[in-house]
Enzyme design. Structure first.
Site, PDB file in Angstrom:
ATOM      1  N   SER A 165       0.845  -1.184   0.000  1.00 22.08           N
ATOM      2  CA  SER A 165       0.000   0.000   0.000  1.00 22.08           C
ATOM      3  C   SER A 165       0.892   1.249   0.000  1.00 22.08           C
ATOM      4  O   SER A 165       1.750   1.392  -0.861  1.00 22.08           O
ATOM      5  CB  SER A 165      -0.955  -0.059   1.204  1.00 22.08           C
ATOM      6  OG  SER A 165      -2.045   0.787   1.010  1.00 22.08           O
ATOM      7  N   ASP A 421      -8.763  -5.814  -5.327  1.00 24.05           N
ATOM      8  CA  ASP A 421      -8.347  -4.665  -4.535  1.00 24.05           C
ATOM      9  C   ASP A 421      -8.748  -3.355  -5.201  1.00 24.05           C
ATOM     10  O   ASP A 421      -8.310  -3.065  -6.313  1.00 24.05           O
ATOM     11  CB  ASP A 421      -6.819  -4.705  -4.354  1.00 24.05           C
ATOM     12  CG  ASP A 421      -6.302  -3.605  -3.458  1.00 24.05           C
ATOM     13  OD1 ASP A 421      -7.118  -2.935  -2.797  1.00 24.05           O
ATOM     14  OD2 ASP A 421      -5.071  -3.425  -3.412  1.00 24.05           O
ATOM     15  N   HIS A 446      -6.046  -6.663  -1.029  1.00 23.96           N
ATOM     16  CA  HIS A 446      -4.967  -5.708  -0.772  1.00 23.96           C
ATOM     17  C   HIS A 446      -3.676  -6.420  -0.312  1.00 23.96           C
ATOM     18  O   HIS A 446      -3.676  -7.085   0.712  1.00 23.96           O
ATOM     19  CB  HIS A 446      -5.454  -4.717   0.286  1.00 23.96           C
ATOM     20  CG  HIS A 446      -4.764  -3.390   0.260  1.00 23.96           C
ATOM     21  ND1 HIS A 446      -4.507  -2.696  -0.904  1.00 23.96           N
ATOM     22  CD2 HIS A 446      -4.276  -2.617   1.265  1.00 23.96           C
ATOM     23  CE1 HIS A 446      -3.912  -1.546  -0.603  1.00 23.96           C
ATOM     24  NE2 HIS A 446      -3.756  -1.483   0.700  1.00 23.96           N
TER      25      HIS A 446
END
Length: 497
Positions: A165, A421, A446
């Site tokens: 991320s 995601d 994710h």
């Protein structure tokens, strides 16, 4: 965007060789020999005055359990917006790979998060936040790597950066900005394009909607119906009925309360889509296996759509089943990140970052997505950030400083994304060169690839991890050969002096 299953504590911890000078005693231990340490980090890397001469304790975790001392690579996790233990406990792939490749593992905490606070508990107060930038965080990592390599006798050991991320963005940026320090990077679920202000602002919530649509077509219809009924009740002033059906702790009394309810509900969908793992997790909330499917089952089991919506958001907000009502202002706090900042001091730090360098002006429109129309324009962002932090966002700075979408002059970066995601649409999804490799995980949420092996994993993530391991191994070998060549060249040059 705030972004992992808990590692089992070992009965025996293997301490790292040559403990760093001035190391703090390990406060807690988890996983394969991880120890917590502190490093006296420079407060301001880009000033030689005042703060430039001051330091703060930056926390990092280290495990030498699998390391071939002095020879094995260093796997360095570029910490993101939260407590570093959270990421260490949800990134077992790094440890599995470290065992295979005999690597030293380091997880570094990002400044202003967890316990790495440049100004202590005052760090997120006005006028104390100025040193919270991507550039300062990257410099922290560069300095930390350099110092630890020296302390551990690891001068010749190649470093591979890992991150998920925002941490994935940082791992890519480390390779781009400090290729002299980092030999390669795995940037998992890194939304490099969207944070630079590139792409479609409707993309994120459109893709959250698509996840629920894939799970059950009737689900999206039911969700739309629930939000429409709430809107209709609001227009007729029936706030008590909304409060009752949505089980809010405090009775709603105006349109502002209903707008807060919409943000609160939308956030649950976001988190369930991001964490749509095929097994139970405790990463950013306690979620069951396949939470999107579970949520859809909840809303479709109710004849009343609004009561069904209350049950669906409960998959995220009431996982224990013990909450009698939802405190919508306490459980969700709106901020400059429409995908949610979380709550607490880490949320405050992230709010500042998305008010300065990081652009997340996503909106829902009730046309391309199932959510109520909730605009979030540049002008709205500017107004909020000026009021809250007395800063004005620099919308194009990341494009200038970190290249935006023009990454072709970089090398040795893996960009991995899962097709479940919602962040994937803002990332790099096509390979840009033989060494800028995009990998897609079918059935992956994710940064699923950073998580450890699990019997419930989709076959695609198993294949992607194998490919990542192979690519990383080739980078390590190549860096080792280059280092050996440099030494030979240096030795032969020395003979001519």
């Amino acid at each position: 965007m705030v972004a992992m299953e808990t590692l089992l504590p070992l009965l025996l911890l293997i301490p790292p060789p040559l403990p760093p000078a001035g190391a703090a005693p390990a406060a807690r231990a988890t996983g394969p020999g991880l120890e917590e340490r502190l490093f006296q980090q420079v407060r301001d890397h880009f000033s030689f005055e005042t703060c430039g001469n001051e330091t703060f304790p930056q926390r990092y975790l280290v495990s030498a359990k699998f390391w071939k001392k002095g020879f094995g690579p260093i796997f360095f996790y570029t910490g993101n917006e939260g407590d570093i233990w959270t990421f260490a406990q949800n990134s077992d792939f790094i440890f599995e790979l470290a065992e295979e490749q005999q690597a030293l593992v380091i997880f570094a905490e990002h400044r202003y998060y967890g316990k790495s606070l440049p100004f202590g508990l005052e760090s997120t107060q006005l006028k104390k936040t100025g040193l919270l930038t991507v550039e300062q965080a990257l410099a922290d990592y560069a300095v930390l790597i350099t110092e630890l390599k020296q302390q551990y006798g690891a001068a010749d050991c190649p470093v591979i950066a890992f991150g998920g991320s925002y941490g994935g963005m940082l791992s890519a940026y480390m390779r781009m900005k400090y290729p002299n320090i980092v030999a390669g990077a795995l940037a998992a679920s890194a939304p490099l394009l969207s944070v630079a202000g590139l792409g479609d602002p409707t993309q994120f919530f459109r893709d959250v909607t698509a996840d629920f649509q894939k799970s059950s077509p009737g689900c999206v219809t039911a969700v739309r119906k629930a939000f429409q009924q709430i809107k209709d009740l609001c227009l007729s002033g029936a706030y008590d009925e909304i409060s009752s059906k949505m089980a809010t702790c405090n009775k709603m009394s105006n349109k502002g309360d209903v707008y807060q309810l919409f943000g609160f509900a939308r956030n649950a969908f976001t988190m369930m889509a991001m964490m749509d793992y095929p097994y139970k997790t405790d990463f950013m909330g306690h979620l069951p296996a396949n939470p999107v499917e579970v949520g859809c089952e909840q809303i479709l089991a109710h004849t009343d759509p609004i009561e069904g919506l209350a049950a669906l958001v409960g998959v995220f907000y009431n996982s224990s089943g013990s909450a009698q009502c939802y405190d919508i202002y306490q459980l969700y706090q709106s901020c400059a990140d429409p995908t949610g900042c979380g709550i607490g001091s880490d949320a405050e730090a992230w709010d500042y970052q998305v008010c300065t360098e990081i652009n997340l002006t996503f909106n829902s429109n009730n046309v391309t997505d199932m959510f109520p129309e909730m605009p979030f324009t540049e002008a709205m962002r500017e107004q909020y950030c000026q009021s809250k932090w007395h800063v004005r966002p620099r919308a194009h700075w990341l494009q200038t400083n970190f290249w935006g979408g023009d990454l072709k002059s970089a090398s040795n970066i893996i960009f991995s994304n899962g097709d479940l995601d919602p962040w994937a649409g803002g990332g790099i999804n096509s390979s840009l060169s033989p060494s800028l490799i995009a990998l897609t995980i079918k059935g992956g949420a994710h940064h699923l690839d950073l998580r450890g092996h699990n019997p419930a994993d989709p076959p695609s993530v198993t294949e992607v991890r194998k490919l990542e391991a192979s690519i990383i191994n080739s980078w390590v070998k190549s860096a080792g050969m280059e280092r050996a060549q440099e030494k030979r060249s240096g030795a032969s040059a020395g003979r001519w002096l």
